[in-house]
Design a protein around this motif. Structure first.
Motif, PDB file in Angstrom:
ATOM      1  N   UNK A 106       8.432   0.027   3.021  1.00 56.65           N
ATOM      2  CA  UNK A 106       7.166  -0.516   3.507  1.00 56.65           C
ATOM      3  C   UNK A 106       6.482  -1.407   2.492  1.00 56.65           C
ATOM      4  N   UNK A 107       7.023  -1.450   1.271  1.00 62.12           N
ATOM      5  CA  UNK A 107       6.460  -2.282   0.212  1.00 62.12           C
ATOM      6  C   UNK A 107       6.317  -3.739   0.655  1.00 62.12           C
ATOM      7  N   UNK A 108       7.224  -4.169   1.538  1.00 62.16           N
ATOM      8  CA  UNK A 108       7.229  -5.565   1.960  1.00 62.16           C
ATOM      9  C   UNK A 108       5.862  -5.972   2.540  1.00 62.16           C
ATOM     10  N   UNK A 109       5.171  -5.026   3.166  1.00 60.55           N
ATOM     11  CA  UNK A 109       3.869  -5.361   3.754  1.00 60.55           C
ATOM     12  C   UNK A 109       2.858  -5.671   2.662  1.00 60.55           C
ATOM     13  N   UNK A 110       2.892  -4.876   1.596  1.00 62.78           N
ATOM     14  CA  UNK A 110       1.995  -5.154   0.474  1.00 62.78           C
ATOM     15  C   UNK A 110       2.363  -6.487  -0.166  1.00 62.78           C
ATOM     16  N   UNK A 111       3.666  -6.716  -0.310  1.00 61.79           N
ATOM     17  CA  UNK A 111       4.136  -7.955  -0.935  1.00 61.79           C
ATOM     18  C   UNK A 111       3.703  -9.172  -0.127  1.00 61.79           C
ATOM     19  N   UNK A 112       3.949  -9.122   1.187  1.00 61.25           N
ATOM     20  CA  UNK A 112       3.656 -10.285   2.018  1.00 61.25           C
ATOM     21  C   UNK A 112       2.159 -10.452   2.273  1.00 61.25           C
ATOM     22  N   UNK A 113       1.403  -9.362   2.168  1.00 63.09           N
ATOM     23  CA  UNK A 113      -0.051  -9.503   2.274  1.00 63.09           C
ATOM     24  C   UNK A 113      -0.593 -10.188   1.018  1.00 63.09           C
TER      25      UNK A 113
END
Lengths: 272, 317
Positions: A106-113
């Motif tokens: 789910x890290x991708x959401x933090x990254x892309x945000x």
């Protein structure tokens, strides 16, 4: 804990915009702070050198007992660099994980945000990982080769022999491109198991599948398969059926560029 | 300030969100309420550009999220409990995010302190409890000292102390003039935290009302009165819009008058009162009242079911 809180703890405003260099810095922090990535990178280096050296040592030790067929096939460069397959698996897997690890957690959401333009994240991952694999794998190829030659004793060759330096450098370059393909496949598939399967399906299984086709087809398609094209540069005496060494490597690199391009388009278009 | 204008999100031919229009204003806490699966998370993901709306526009402080040069300074988001790589330590997670926007180590350290994770900041997130994960998520959201905060179910998994902490945090952030948008599937939680609630069901806007209105609807449902002279008091209280029910020989339930008024009337007529208790209706019930018109929201058999359909960790898309 005190119930009174202020969000404005410490300086946060003095920073400004998201830039590619900052995204690269972020990706570098991400890479080096994961135990798994450090471990797999270590495996690629140690595995490649270990296999090359051990193989070279036993080849030299068992020389008197080697069968004629083995002797006929013997190539001191290949013997010392055989471990590149271990590095190929490790580097390819690591490239995939670099992207899919973010999706699975789910890290991708933090990254892309944090970087909503999205593409800088892909470029930063590629720059960090390509830089790292090149810096690790080219010297590893040299260490593997030089140590292997020392262990081969009288059966060794040297970097100054025709084509040898090219093979050693090309091994490092090949592994670096495998890493790029890994990142691209990870971004395309967004799932660890699927990404690894797709990557090694293309690199290892595809040549085997083409191998069962009629020989005229094999001769036409075979040399242009990604792995075959890239590995054309990995033998001292060029295989007449394969592409010219650096032509093959360029074809291999072109596959990586195309895969990365498709991954970039999809990254921009798909929901995270 | 968050503005949604005619936002629709379709997955295939299923609409997760349909023609949603609302404005989230700065300086107050705005609750985003709806049962699990109502489209809250999808809407929040669209606000920060993770999902693209099929039609309509979403802007934060006048621009699309992705058009802000430093998004972390504009919007801090806590989306689904764990947008964190569990193999990394809390501090390194924050440092990696901070690096994208050039935010320094001082700020990261200060936030770790603020959310109370100092003791575990250098431990890998894998071993964190749900509450610790939420605190780390809050720290991520606050990294850029953003003007707007978007928090998806922030109290999920928190212990009572943690819930109180979040409540106070959200209120103080709003008091600083920030826009605070927080989702929940519990009206009772929103009643304590939010000033305004935007209520959605099945992806559609059902209500956009001040919390006070919902609370008022729920409050003063009736007043329970115990008195030895129930019959006498009953006559005195009678009037238009007043309903008095005798529930026991010495007990009345009075709707339509405040407890103050009942107490005053009793005192004026020297009637002894043993008990005078305003009884609050359930907030969930009041919420149902507010949304009664939304036919789409009601499915046969669940008419009177409270809003809190499931208190589990709602992973809605």
């Amino acid at each position: 804990m005190s119930p009174t809180v202020q969000a404005s703890a410490g300086p946060a405003r003095s920073s400004g915009a998201v830039t590619l260099p900052r995204t690269i810095a972020s990706e570098w922090i991400k890479f080096r702070t994961l135990w798994s990535s450090v471990l797999v990178a270590t495996v690629s280096v140690v595995g490649m050198i270990g296999v090359g050296w051990v193989g070279s040592f036993f080849t030299n030790a068992d020389w008197a007992h080697m069968r004629p067929r083995e002797l006929a096939r013997f190539d001191p460069v290949v013997t010392s660099l055989n471990g590149y397959t271990v590095a190929e698996l490790a580097v390819g897997t690591l490239g995939v994980l670099l992207v899919t690890g973010e999706y699975s957690t789910g890290m991708i959401r933090a990254t892309m945000a944090a970087v909503p333009a999205r593409l800088p994240v892909l470029w930063a991952k590629l720059i960090v990982f390509t830089g790292l694999t090149a810096v690790l794998m080219v010297p590893t190829a040299f260490v593997s080769f030089l140590g292997g030659q020392a262990l081969l004793g009288t059966h060794s060759t040297s970097l100054s022999a025709p084509g040898v330096l090219r093979v050693v450098i090309a091994t490092g370059v090949y592994l670096t491109i495998v890493g790029v393909l890994g990142v691209a496949f990870g971004a395309l598939v967004r799932n660890t198991a699927g990404g690894i399967a797709a990557l090694f399906g293309v690199l290892l299984v595809l040549p085997a599948i083409v191998g069962v086709l009629p020989s005229t087809w094999q001769d036409t398609i075979g040399p242009y398969l990604p792995a075959n094209a890239g590995q054309a540069a990995l033998s001292v005496t060029p295989d007449p059926a394969a592409l010219a060494p650096w032509t093959g490597m360029a074809v291999f690199a072109a596959y990586a560029v195309v895969a990365t391009g498709v991954a970039a388009v999809l990254l921009k278009r798909r929901d995270v | 300030m968050i503005e949604a204008r005619g936002v629709t999100k379709k997955y295939g031919d299923k609409s997760a969100v349909s023609d949603l229009t609302f404005t989230v204003r700065p300086g107050i806490v705005t609750g985003f309420l709806g049962p699990n699966g109502a489209g809250k998370s999808t809407t929040m993901r669209m606000i920060v550009g993770l999902d693209a709306p099929t039609t309509g526009t979403l802007t934060v402080n006048g621009k699309h999220y992705a058009q802000h040069p430093a998004p972390l300074h504009e919007v801090g988001a806590l989306l689904e409990a764990r947008a964190i790589h569990t193999g990394r330590t809390a501090r390194n997670h924050l440092l990696a995010l901070a690096a994208t926007t050039g935010i320094g180590r001082d700020r990261v350290d200060a936030l770790i302190e603020l959310v109370g994770l100092s003791d575990v900041a250098d431990k890998r997130v894998r071993g964190f409890s749900l509450g610790m994960g939420q605190r780390l998520g809050i720290a991520s959201a606050l990294l850029g000292d953003p003007r707007t905060l978007i928090l998806d179910e922030p109290v999920n998994g928190l212990d009572p102390e943690g819930i109180l902490w979040i409540r106070n945090l959200l209120r103080s952030l709003a008091a600083e003039g920030r826009t605070v948008f927080v989702s929940s599937h519990l009206m009772s939680e929103m009643a304590l935290t939010a000033d305004q609630v935007i209520i959605i069901g099945k992806g559609r806007l059902l209500a956009d009302v001040p919390v006070a209105q919902v609370v008022a609807q729920a409050a003063g449902a009736y007043v329970k009165v115990r008195t030895p002279d129930a019959a006498g008091l009953r006559t005195l209280l009678a009037g238009p819009d007043v309903t008095v029910t005798t529930t026991a020989p010495d007990e009345l339930q009075v709707a339509g008058l405040t407890s103050d008024r009942i107490g005053t009337i009793a005192a004026e007529h020297r009637i002894a009162l043993f008990e005078l208790t305003p009884v609050h209706g359930s907030l969930e019930q009041a919420f149902m009242e507010l949304t009664r018109d939304a036919v789409e929201f009601r499915t046969p058999g669940t008419l009177e079911q409270p809003l809190a359909m499931s208190a589990s960790t709602g992973d809605e898309r």
